[in-house]
Design a protein around this motif. Structure first.
Motif, PDB file in Angstrom:
ATOM      1  N   LYS A 179       0.830  -1.185  -0.053  1.00 32.98           N
ATOM      2  CA  LYS A 179       0.009  -0.060   0.166  1.00 32.98           C
ATOM      3  C   LYS A 179       0.933   1.199  -0.059  1.00 32.98           C
ATOM      4  N   ARG A 180       0.354   2.350  -0.426  1.00 31.43           N
ATOM      5  CA  ARG A 180       0.991   3.653  -0.522  1.00 31.43           C
ATOM      6  C   ARG A 180       0.885   4.528   0.663  1.00 31.43           C
ATOM      7  N   LYS A 181       0.103   3.980   1.522  1.00 30.58           N
ATOM      8  CA  LYS A 181      -0.146   5.003   2.767  1.00 30.58           C
ATOM      9  C   LYS A 181       0.998   5.040   3.552  1.00 30.58           C
ATOM     10  N   GLY A 182       1.613   6.258   3.910  1.00 34.80           N
ATOM     11  CA  GLY A 182       2.404   6.382   4.803  1.00 34.80           C
ATOM     12  C   GLY A 182       3.961   6.540   4.235  1.00 34.80           C
ATOM     13  N   ILE A 183       4.019   6.228   2.751  1.00 35.99           N
ATOM     14  CA  ILE A 183       5.281   6.437   2.210  1.00 35.99           C
ATOM     15  C   ILE A 183       5.373   7.783   1.981  1.00 35.99           C
ATOM     16  N   MET A 213       4.140  10.099 -12.347  1.00 40.52           N
ATOM     17  CA  MET A 213       4.309   9.543 -13.828  1.00 40.52           C
ATOM     18  C   MET A 213       3.856   8.000 -13.871  1.00 40.52           C
ATOM     19  N   CYS A 214       4.828   7.093 -13.170  1.00 38.60           N
ATOM     20  CA  CYS A 214       4.454   5.746 -13.212  1.00 38.60           C
ATOM     21  C   CYS A 214       3.702   5.555 -11.791  1.00 38.60           C
ATOM     22  N   PRO A 215       2.250   5.435 -11.943  1.00 41.80           N
ATOM     23  CA  PRO A 215       1.625   5.524 -10.604  1.00 41.80           C
ATOM     24  C   PRO A 215       1.844   4.267  -9.814  1.00 41.80           C
ATOM     25  N   ALA A 216       1.581   4.788  -8.420  1.00 40.42           N
ATOM     26  CA  ALA A 216       1.719   3.967  -7.215  1.00 40.42           C
ATOM     27  C   ALA A 216       0.731   2.677  -7.459  1.00 40.42           C
ATOM     28  N   GLY A 217      -0.298   2.864  -8.087  1.00 35.78           N
ATOM     29  CA  GLY A 217      -1.469   1.824  -8.246  1.00 35.78           C
ATOM     30  C   GLY A 217      -0.805   0.729  -9.123  1.00 35.78           C
ATOM     31  N   ASP A 218       0.273   0.895  -9.957  1.00 38.32           N
ATOM     32  CA  ASP A 218       0.807   0.155 -10.779  1.00 38.32           C
ATOM     33  C   ASP A 218       1.906  -0.821 -10.227  1.00 38.32           C
ATOM     34  N   ASN A 219       2.067  -0.519  -9.047  1.00 38.37           N
ATOM     35  CA  ASN A 219       3.214  -1.113  -8.322  1.00 38.37           C
ATOM     36  C   ASN A 219       2.958  -1.729  -6.815  1.00 38.37           C
ATOM     37  N   LYS A 220       1.801  -2.378  -6.575  1.00 45.53           N
ATOM     38  CA  LYS A 220       1.337  -2.704  -5.415  1.00 45.53           C
ATOM     39  C   LYS A 220       2.086  -4.127  -5.089  1.00 45.53           C
ATOM     40  N   TRP A 221       2.519  -4.774  -6.581  1.00 47.63           N
ATOM     41  CA  TRP A 221       3.027  -5.961  -6.154  1.00 47.63           C
ATOM     42  C   TRP A 221       4.290  -6.053  -5.578  1.00 47.63           C
ATOM     43  N   ALA A 225       9.302  -1.484  -5.642  1.00 48.07           N
ATOM     44  CA  ALA A 225       8.475  -0.845  -6.502  1.00 48.07           C
ATOM     45  C   ALA A 225       7.677   0.195  -6.083  1.00 48.07           C
ATOM     46  N   MET A 226       6.944  -0.055  -5.127  1.00 36.07           N
ATOM     47  CA  MET A 226       5.972   0.950  -4.621  1.00 36.07           C
ATOM     48  C   MET A 226       6.815   2.173  -3.891  1.00 36.07           C
ATOM     49  N   GLU A 227       7.749   1.750  -3.166  1.00 34.31           N
ATOM     50  CA  GLU A 227       8.589   3.023  -2.468  1.00 34.31           C
ATOM     51  C   GLU A 227       9.350   3.925  -3.740  1.00 34.31           C
ATOM     52  N   GLN A 228       9.551   3.476  -4.639  1.00 39.30           N
ATOM     53  CA  GLN A 228      10.284   4.047  -5.855  1.00 39.30           C
ATOM     54  C   GLN A 228       9.520   4.966  -6.684  1.00 39.30           C
ATOM     55  N   TRP A 247      -6.743  12.314 -15.159  1.00 38.01           N
ATOM     56  CA  TRP A 247      -5.396  11.652 -15.316  1.00 38.01           C
ATOM     57  C   TRP A 247      -5.486  10.388 -14.428  1.00 38.01           C
ATOM     58  N   GLU A 248      -6.270  10.409 -13.277  1.00 39.95           N
ATOM     59  CA  GLU A 248      -6.254   9.316 -12.283  1.00 39.95           C
ATOM     60  C   GLU A 248      -7.193   8.278 -13.178  1.00 39.95           C
ATOM     61  N   GLU A 249      -8.166   8.937 -13.808  1.00 38.05           N
ATOM     62  CA  GLU A 249      -9.207   8.011 -14.487  1.00 38.05           C
ATOM     63  C   GLU A 249      -8.500   7.050 -15.709  1.00 38.05           C
ATOM     64  N   LEU A 250      -7.379   7.733 -16.208  1.00 44.34           N
ATOM     65  CA  LEU A 250      -6.769   7.038 -17.199  1.00 44.34           C
ATOM     66  C   LEU A 250      -5.959   5.892 -16.770  1.00 44.34           C
ATOM     67  N   GLU A 251      -5.031   6.155 -15.533  1.00 45.38           N
ATOM     68  CA  GLU A 251      -4.233   5.357 -14.830  1.00 45.38           C
ATOM     69  C   GLU A 251      -5.323   3.876 -14.506  1.00 45.38           C
ATOM     70  N   ARG A 252      -6.390   4.319 -14.303  1.00 47.75           N
ATOM     71  CA  ARG A 252      -7.284   3.110 -13.587  1.00 47.75           C
ATOM     72  C   ARG A 252      -7.673   2.430 -14.841  1.00 47.75           C
TER      73      ARG A 252
END
Length: 355
Positions: A179-183, A213-221, A225-228, A247-252
């Motif tokens: 998760k991105r929370k707290g990073i 640019m590269c969204p956090a949502g693409d790096n939950k794996w 990767a999430m931190e970077q 922009w967020e809609e396009l990411e989803r």
């Protein structure tokens, strides 16, 4: 005589890029594939050899060094270059995490009629050997390539933004436990020269967010990767309404397409007019953002988008462009590793109804 060969160049480029990202040396790929297995995927049923060189990127120095072959008892590099059994050559020089630069030269026997009859076009989506997401600049500008766990960045110290950020998004990366929370956002200490600082975003004169640019949502794996994704080299000053809206809609949607088609390749980044605005200590505020998306398979397709950096809200079709149009506006050549006929087709048209 050695004749330049496109397939061998692709094989050499794959290995040079692979070693560069990992900072490794040798002839085996990071996935354990030997150089001969790798070359056979591009040039089936040939006699082959490979030279690797690390350090100075000057082609003349590389050739002379390998011909002299000092301290190499077998003189294997010299043998490969002068061996008359080889008629084709492919060369690639790429950045290297440890040595700064590395060069891979692949050799193969001349192609015969039998080889041509047996050879078939590689399925790039299945092989994943060509780093399809990595573009190249067609106009001169500052560039430092930064390799990350989940993406690659071309950083520009003049604008203190990326030129582009590129990543491969398989369906397995569209979700995960991280998760991105707290990073926190943090400075990229790998940057050589001028860079974004945390203070650059304090009290901006515009309603600006840190725009991934590269969204956090693409790096939950992956935790790393999430931190970077919170490195400032992955950020551009982006209007809050755009960042949290279209922009967020396009990411989803991209994550949805990756799940539907199995994988996609994405490149995005900022667009600057000559007299662009700045925040903080000279961090450029983009006038717009681009994103191009590729899917492979039986019917390869691509989409291009240009999003003005403002607070407007529109339907996604408002931002739609062909990849060819985005290339003209950005001075970047996308998906150039595709076979030329496929590249021409997918980049000339952009149709949301086909996604």
């Amino acid at each position: 005589m050695l004749i330049p060969d496109r397939e061998l160049h692709e094989a050499a480029k794959y290995h040079a890029t692979d070693m560069g990202k990992a900072g490794s040396t040798g002839h085996n790929s990071s996935n354990g594939i030997s150089f001969s297995e790798r070359i056979f995927r591009f040039c089936p049923e040939c006699s082959c050899a490979e030279n690797c060189y690390y350090g100075n990127p000057n082609p003349g120095i590389i050739v002379v060094t390998l011909l002299v072959d000092r301290n190499v008892q077998s003189l294997g590099h010299r043998y490969n270059i002068l061996n008359s059994i080889f008629g084709r050559i492919g060369v690639s020089i790429q950045p290297h995490k440890t040595y700064g630069s590395n060069c891979v030269t692949d050799f193969a026997s001349p192609i015969t009629t039998t080889d041509k009859e047996r050879a078939s076009v590689l399925s790039i989506a299945e092989e994943k050997l060509n780093n399809l997401e990595i573009p190249r600049l067609t106009s001169k500008r500052d560039e430092q390539i930064l390799y990350r766990e989940g993406y690659t960045t071309s950083y520009n110290k003049t604008t203190k933004n990326s030129n582009w950020v590129a990543w491969h998004l398989p369906k397995e990366h569209t979700d995960g436990p991280c998760k991105r929370k707290g990073i926190p956002y943090f400075v990229d200490t790998d940057v050589k020269g001028a860079r974004q600082e945390l203070s650059d975003y304090y009290n901006p004169p515009y309603p600006i967010d840190h725009g991934h640019m590269c969204p956090a949502g693409d790096n939950k794996w992956s935790k790393k990767a999430m931190e970077q994704t919170f490195l400032l080299t992955n950020m551009s000053p982006q209007y809050s309404a755009l960042n949290k809206g279209d922009w967020e809609e396009l990411e989803r949607r991209c994550r949805g397409w990756a799940r539907h088609y199995g994988e996609i390749w994405i490149v995005c980044g900022p667009i600057f007019n000559p007299n662009y605005r700045t925040i903080g200590n000279g961090v450029g505020v983009p006038d717009a953002f681009f994103k191009v998306i590729l899917r492979m398979g039986k019917r390869p397709k691509a989409l291009g988008f240009i999003y003005p950096n403002n607070q407007g809200r529109h339907d996604m079709s408002f931002y739609l462009r062909s990849v060819d149009e985005v290339e003209i506006m950005t001075g970047i050549d996308f998906f150039y590793n595709l076979p030329e006929d496929i590249e021409t087709i997918v980049e000339s048209d952009s149709n949301l109804k086909e996604w």
